[in-house]
Structures are given as structure tokens and as C-alpha cells.
Design an enzyme around this catalytic site. Structure first.
Site, PDB file in Angstrom:
ATOM      1  N   TYR A 137     -23.053  42.827 -20.441  1.00  0.00           N
ATOM      2  CA  TYR A 137     -23.519  42.534 -19.082  1.00  0.00           C
ATOM      3  C   TYR A 137     -25.034  42.472 -19.085  1.00  0.00           C
ATOM      4  O   TYR A 137     -25.687  43.349 -19.650  1.00  0.00           O
ATOM      5  CB  TYR A 137     -23.071  43.617 -18.098  1.00  0.00           C
ATOM      6  CG  TYR A 137     -22.041  43.081 -17.138  1.00  0.00           C
ATOM      7  CD1 TYR A 137     -22.408  42.128 -16.187  1.00  0.00           C
ATOM      8  CD2 TYR A 137     -20.714  43.474 -17.201  1.00  0.00           C
ATOM      9  CE1 TYR A 137     -21.474  41.587 -15.331  1.00  0.00           C
ATOM     10  CE2 TYR A 137     -19.767  42.936 -16.340  1.00  0.00           C
ATOM     11  CZ  TYR A 137     -20.155  41.993 -15.405  1.00  0.00           C
ATOM     12  OH  TYR A 137     -19.233  41.450 -14.564  1.00  0.00           O
ATOM     13  N   GLU A 175     -27.019  41.263 -15.999  1.00  0.00           N
ATOM     14  CA  GLU A 175     -27.472  40.771 -14.693  1.00  0.00           C
ATOM     15  C   GLU A 175     -28.985  40.904 -14.584  1.00  0.00           C
ATOM     16  O   GLU A 175     -29.563  41.917 -14.977  1.00  0.00           O
ATOM     17  CB  GLU A 175     -26.804  41.570 -13.569  1.00  0.00           C
ATOM     18  CG  GLU A 175     -25.353  41.175 -13.377  1.00  0.00           C
ATOM     19  CD  GLU A 175     -24.674  41.946 -12.266  1.00  0.00           C
ATOM     20  OE1 GLU A 175     -25.298  42.858 -11.687  1.00  0.00           O
ATOM     21  OE2 GLU A 175     -23.508  41.630 -11.971  1.00  0.00           O
ATOM     22  N   ASP A 190     -29.842  15.008 -10.948  1.00  0.00           N
ATOM     23  CA  ASP A 190     -28.710  15.623 -11.644  1.00  0.00           C
ATOM     24  C   ASP A 190     -28.453  14.787 -12.892  1.00  0.00           C
ATOM     25  O   ASP A 190     -27.862  13.716 -12.823  1.00  0.00           O
ATOM     26  CB  ASP A 190     -27.484  15.639 -10.724  1.00  0.00           C
ATOM     27  CG  ASP A 190     -26.268  16.239 -11.422  1.00  0.00           C
ATOM     28  OD1 ASP A 190     -26.346  16.491 -12.642  1.00  0.00           O
ATOM     29  OD2 ASP A 190     -25.245  16.457 -10.742  1.00  0.00           O
ATOM     30  N   THR A 228     -25.663  19.663 -17.004  1.00  0.00           N
ATOM     31  CA  THR A 228     -24.738  20.426 -17.846  1.00  0.00           C
ATOM     32  C   THR A 228     -25.375  20.491 -19.231  1.00  0.00           C
ATOM     33  O   THR A 228     -26.326  19.765 -19.515  1.00  0.00           O
ATOM     34  CB  THR A 228     -23.382  19.723 -17.992  1.00  0.00           C
ATOM     35  OG1 THR A 228     -23.603  18.439 -18.582  1.00  0.00           O
ATOM     36  CG2 THR A 228     -22.698  19.541 -16.642  1.00  0.00           C
ATOM     37  N   LYS A 251     -22.539  17.807 -22.390  1.00  0.00           N
ATOM     38  CA  LYS A 251     -22.238  16.369 -22.460  1.00  0.00           C
ATOM     39  C   LYS A 251     -23.100  15.754 -23.571  1.00  0.00           C
ATOM     40  O   LYS A 251     -22.986  16.185 -24.702  1.00  0.00           O
ATOM     41  CB  LYS A 251     -22.407  15.745 -21.076  1.00  0.00           C
ATOM     42  CG  LYS A 251     -21.416  16.370 -20.062  1.00  0.00           C
ATOM     43  CD  LYS A 251     -21.487  15.775 -18.675  1.00  0.00           C
ATOM     44  CE  LYS A 251     -20.522  16.501 -17.731  1.00  0.00           C
ATOM     45  NZ  LYS A 251     -20.630  16.027 -16.337  1.00  0.00           N
ATOM     46  N   ARG A 271     -20.272  24.523 -23.206  1.00  0.00           N
ATOM     47  CA  ARG A 271     -19.952  24.259 -21.807  1.00  0.00           C
ATOM     48  C   ARG A 271     -20.844  25.130 -20.922  1.00  0.00           C
ATOM     49  O   ARG A 271     -20.812  26.353 -21.032  1.00  0.00           O
ATOM     50  CB  ARG A 271     -18.481  24.616 -21.599  1.00  0.00           C
ATOM     51  CG  ARG A 271     -17.808  24.052 -20.396  1.00  0.00           C
ATOM     52  CD  ARG A 271     -16.326  23.870 -20.685  1.00  0.00           C
ATOM     53  NE  ARG A 271     -16.181  22.727 -21.569  1.00  0.00           N
ATOM     54  CZ  ARG A 271     -16.231  21.452 -21.159  1.00  0.00           C
ATOM     55  NH1 ARG A 271     -16.358  21.174 -19.884  1.00  0.00           N
ATOM     56  NH2 ARG A 271     -16.131  20.456 -22.009  1.00  0.00           N
TER      57      ARG A 271
HETATM   58  C1  LIG Z   1     -20.247  16.659 -15.150  1.00  0.00           C
HETATM   59  C2  LIG Z   1     -21.127  16.609 -13.968  1.00  0.00           C
HETATM   60  C3  LIG Z   1     -21.292  17.747 -13.151  1.00  0.00           C
HETATM   61  C4  LIG Z   1     -20.419  18.970 -13.210  1.00  0.00           C
HETATM   62  O1  LIG Z   1     -20.390  19.650 -14.355  1.00  0.00           O
HETATM   63  P1  LIG Z   1     -19.246  20.749 -14.658  1.00  0.00           P
HETATM   64  O2  LIG Z   1     -19.779  21.415 -15.853  1.00  0.00           O
HETATM   65  O3  LIG Z   1     -17.991  19.968 -14.868  1.00  0.00           O
HETATM   66  O4  LIG Z   1     -19.148  21.649 -13.478  1.00  0.00           O
HETATM   67  C5  LIG Z   1     -22.244  17.673 -12.135  1.00  0.00           C
HETATM   68  N1  LIG Z   1     -22.961  16.558 -11.927  1.00  0.00           N
HETATM   69  C6  LIG Z   1     -22.793  15.441 -12.665  1.00  0.00           C
HETATM   70  C7  LIG Z   1     -23.625  14.236 -12.379  1.00  0.00           C
HETATM   71  C8  LIG Z   1     -21.865  15.434 -13.704  1.00  0.00           C
HETATM   72  O5  LIG Z   1     -21.697  14.324 -14.411  1.00  0.00           O
END
Ligand SMILES: *Cc1c(COP(=O)(O)O)cnc(C)c1O
Length: 425
Positions: A57, A59, A204, A231, A234, A240
Site C-alpha cells: 500500500y 497511498e 486524450d 493509457t 496501447k 495496462r
Molecule cells: C482506450 C481509451 C481510453 C480508455 O482507456 P481504458 O484503459 O480502457 O480505460 C480513453 N480514451 C481514449 C481516447 C482511448 O482510446
């Protein structure tokens, strides 16, 4: 072949789970992953993810935690932050978000108040669920207003309409970013419009973070964006997880830290933060730039085959890692049937709605696919053109079992000659 993960304790203790892991290993090894949001991490990242940090933990943030015993968590989190800032050329990073969606939730609550207006990309034009889709909790709290493409054939955003909407709605935030859009955005335009109305700019970059880190596409920070959410699993090829970056505004960075913890989350997942640090270390190596460039070249090679075959691609083609093909409009095959048939031959991708899709989301007109994972496997342009040809062979002969059997064999062969690498450095 990539060596199977050593899981002797799991095999002895819980054969059902061990077998499922072996099954997934085999599936990943013997099939082609074309889902543009997926990738393969290195064994080093897997080891960090599977480490004893899962026990701890922590936090709080480095140097100011609510539990004792933080000598090593602080090392790991500080390294992750330092490497993230270097990769994306910014001053602040919060590496604790558990994934992309919670990163966005924390970001909205840090920078906006309930009821505030947020301008985001239309979901039907490539935006993400977390950009205010009516089914999300977020849509009940913030006032999401949409912008979209001017022309789906070129992918150009309607910046004039975006500006008019911004002047009318006076948004607190203008959000750029997408999960099914194949072109680059004009970040300078976003910043110009945001300045005019006093809005915060957030990008994003979940899908293209690796391409930005590898300098294959533009970095929104270079054009003055305030904040990036992403994220880490990807194109960035880490575990993850999620992350929030702030270019230079310390007030925003402090609000974001508070919003992630204690606002939204409890203890951070330090094993995954260790994995993030390792992946960022890999992305800082010169090899990662080559990887990012190759992703784009490979997507272009697939684009050519599809365009030559007369298939309509949304945005007219691709400038990044993904393609969105109108298979229903061009070949008379629905997105769902295409996904199923390609699955049978060992090609994994997803059906996807296209801009102004006449069909329903559960069986849309399009398929979305991309090159991050196969590029990790060492595929080059010629291999990718071959994959595109095999895809078309299946889509043009959707009920022909013999064609599918032959394609399945060819895919298996490509997988044998392109094993999933164990290390990238
Ligand atoms: C994949 C994605 C997310 C969400 O990611 P998770 O890890 O699946 O919660 C948010 N915004 C965009 C643009 C994405 O492509």
C-alpha cells in the site's frame, strides 16, 4: 518462439487458471493482433507487473505517503514520473491512474466543476466513451458538447464550427483526442480557439501516446496544450494503466494529483507503476523511434492495398496507426460478419461504427484495425501488404471455407516467421 512465462507455482496450485494463461499465450502467439489499442509488452515489463510491489500500500505520493515502508515505492514512482516527463517533454506527471477511463474522470474533476461545459469530439466521428457518451456517469455531471469532422472523406475537423460552438457555449475545457480517427489534429487551431474563449486544452492521447513518444506524430504540448491524458498499454507498449501529464501549469498539476488521490482512487498499483517505469525506459531508447515510424509505414502499406481494392477508408486513409474501413459500403459485408470471418482465420480486429453510420453499433458498417502489435512482431511494409491482401481475400469470399482454411495457414506461417519478441532493448 517466445518462451512461455514460467508459472510453476500456478501450475501446481491452480491448473484451471494456469491453463487459461497457456491458452491466451497460444492465442497471442498463433494469431495476428490488429486491434489498434493492443500490443505486446516485453518480458521485463511483465516481470515488473508480476513483482512483490503488488503487496504494498502506498497511498499518497513520493515523499508524502500515508503508510510506512515506502523506501522502494518512492524509487519506482519517482523514476516513472521522471521518465514520463522526459518522454513527453512536460513538467508534471501523475502515473497513478489505474487506466485510461479513470485518468479522464480524475482529470475532469480536477479541472472542471459539475455542470461545466466540455467540448469533445463526437463519438460517431471517432471520440471515446469517456468523452461524455450519454451511457457514462460523466454525462450526468458535466455538460458535454460535440464537434465533429467537416468531411469524413478527408477527416478534416470542422474548425470553424468548433470555434462557433466554443464562442456560443463558453466551455471550461476543450478536449482533443479519439479512439477511431486516422488523421492528425491541428493542435495549434485548438489552442487558438481555446485562448479566445479562455478554455483549458486537454488532449486524450490514449491511442497515439507511443507515436508521440517516438516522435512519429505531433506532440500537443509543442502547440501549447495544457494537459494530456493517456493509457500506457496501447502504442506506448507498457502495462495496462493510465497517466495524466501537465505541460507546465503547477496549479493544474496539483489539482490533478489531489483528484487522482484522494479524490478518486485509493492505493496506487505500484507493481503496474513499476511496469510503467520499465516501459518508459524502453520508449526512451532510440529503437522506440524506429518502432513508432514503422507503425506508420506499415499502416500506409495496408492503406494502399485497401484503396487499390476500392475499399472506402474513413478520412480517406491514415496518418497514424489505424484504419477505419467501410466494409459494408464497399464490399457488402457487415462489420460484425467481417470481424467473425477474420477471427476464424486468426486475425483479430473489431467492428466499428463509421461517421454517420446508417447501421446499428452492434452490427455497424465498419472495421477498425491497426499496426502497433504486428509492428512489435517485426512486420514490415511488405508483410503488412500481404496481411491486407489476405484480409481482402476473406472479405471477398466470406462463405468460402477453402479460402479461409488457406488464409488461416498463411497467417500461422506469418506468425511463425515473426515471433513475439521478448525484449526491445
Ligand atoms: C482506450 C481509451 C481510453 C480508455 O482507456 P481504458 O484503459 O480502457 O480505460 C480513453 N480514451 C481514449 C481516447 C482511448 O482510446
Amino acid at each position: 518462439m517466445s518462451t512461455p512465462q514460467l508459472i510453476p507455482f500456478l501450475e501446481a496450485q491452480d491448473p484451471e487458471i494456469a491453463q487459461a494463461i497457456r491458452g491466451e499465450e497460444k492465442r497471442e502467439t498463433e494469431g495476428l493482433e490488429l486491434i489498434p489499442s493492443e500490443n505486446y509488452v516485453s518480458k521485463a515489463v511483465l516481470e515488473a507487473d508480476g513483482s512483490v510491489f503488488t503487496n504494498k500500500y502506498s497511498e499518497g505520493y513520493p515523499g508524502r505517503r500515508y503508510y510506512g515502508g515506502q523506501d522502494y515505492t518512492d524509487i519506482v514512482e519517482r523514476l516513472a514520473i521522471e521518465r514520463a516527463c522526459k518522454l513527453f517533454n512536460c513538467k508534471f506527471a501523475n502515473v497513478q491512474p489505474l487506466s485510461g477511463a479513470p485518468a479522464n474522470v480524475a482529470m475532469y474533476f480536477a479541472l472542471c466543476k459539475p455542470g461545466d461545459t466540455i467540448l469533445g469530439m463526437d463519438l460517431g466521428h471517432g471520440g471515446h466513451l469517456t468523452h461524455g457518451h450519454p451511457v457514462t456517469h460523466l454525462a450526468k455531471i458535466f455538460n458535454f458538447v460535440r464537434y465533429g469532422m467537416k468531411n469524413p472523406e478527408t477527416g478534416e475537423i470542422d474548425y470553424e464550427a468548433l470555434r462557433e460552438t466554443a464562442l456560443r457555449e463558453k466551455p471550461k475545457m476543450i478536449l482533443a483526442g479519439f479512439s477511431a480517427y486516422s488523421r492528425e489534429l491541428d493542435y495549434a487551431k485548438f489552442v487558438e480557439i481555446a485562448k479566445e474563449v479562455g478554455a483549458i486544452t486537454v488532449a486524450d492521447m490514449a491511442h497515439i501516446a507511443g507515436l508521440i513518444a517516438g516522435k512519429a506524430v505531433k506532440n500537443p504540448f509543442d502547440y501549447g496544450f495544457d494537459v494530456i491524458t493517456t493509457t500506457t498499454h496501447k502504442t506506448l507498449r507498457g502495462p495496462r494503466g493510465g497517466m495524466i501529464l501537465t505541460r507546465e501549469n503547477e496549479e493544474y498539476a496539483k489539482a490533478i494529483d489531489k483528484s487522482v488521490f484522494p479524490g478518486l482512487q485509493g492505493g496506487p498499483h505500484m507493481h503496474l507503476i513499476a511496469g510503467k517505469a520499465v516501459a518508459f525506459g524502453e520508449a526512451l531508447k532510440p529503437e522506440f523511434k524506429e518502432y513508432a515510424q514503422q507503425i506508420l509505414k506499415n499502416a500506409k502499406a495496408m492503406e494502399k492495398v485497401f484503396l487499390d481494392a476500392g475499399v472506402r477508408l474513413l478520412g480517406g486513409g491514415t496518418s497514424n496507426h489505424l484504419l477505419l474501413a467501410d466494409v459494408f459500403g464497399s464490399l457488402g459485408v457487415t462489420g460484425k460478419d467481417a470481424q467473425t470471418a477474420l477471427d476464424e482465420v486468426g486475425i483479430t480486429l473489431n467492428m466499428n461504427s463509421i461517421a454517420d453510420d446508417p447501421r446499428k453499433p452492434m452490427d455497424p458498417s465498419g472495421i477498425r484495425f491497426g499496426t502497433p502489435a504486428i509492428t512489435t512482431r517485426g512486420f514490415k511494409e511488405a508483410d503488412c501488404a500481404k496481411v491486407a491482401e489476405l484480409m481482402l481475400a476473406v472479405l471477398n469470399n466470406i462463405d468460402d471455407a477453402e479460402v479461409k482454411t488457406n488464409v488461416r495457414e498463411e497467417i500461422k506461417q506469418l506468425c511463425v516467421t515473426h515471433p513475439i519478441p521478448e525484449s526491445f532493448v
